[in-house]
Design a protein around this motif. Structure first.
Motif: not given
Length: 64
Positions: A1-17
Motif C-alpha cells: 500500500m502506498i499513501d500519497l499526499y498532494i496539493v492541487l490547484k483550484q481549477d482541476v478535476n480532483i477525481r480525474e487528477v
C-alpha cells in the motif's frame, strides 16, 4: 500500500487528477521495480487558491 499526499490547484478535476496519479504511480513502480502495487491512496491535503499561475497541476507535498 502506498499513501500519497498532494496539493492541487483550484481549477482541476480532483477525481480525474487522483485517478491519473494512481495510474501513473502504479505504472512507474511496476516498470522500475517489477512488482504490482495493490493499493495507492491519494490524499488531497489542500487546494492551492493562490493568484500566481505556477506551471503544472500538481505540487508534491512531503509529510513530516
Amino acid at each position: 500500500m502506498i499513501d500519497l499526499y498532494i496539493v492541487l490547484k483550484q481549477d482541476v478535476n480532483i477525481r480525474e487528477v487522483s485517478r491519473t496519479v494512481q495510474h501513473e504511480v502504479a505504472r512507474a513502480i511496476s516498470e522500475m521495480v517489477g512488482i504490482l502495487v495493490g493499493r495507492i491512496n491519494v490524499h488531497v491535503e489542500d487546494i492551492d487558491y493562490s493568484v500566481e499561475q505556477n506551471q503544472g497541476i500538481l505540487q508534491r507535498h512531503k509529510r513530516p
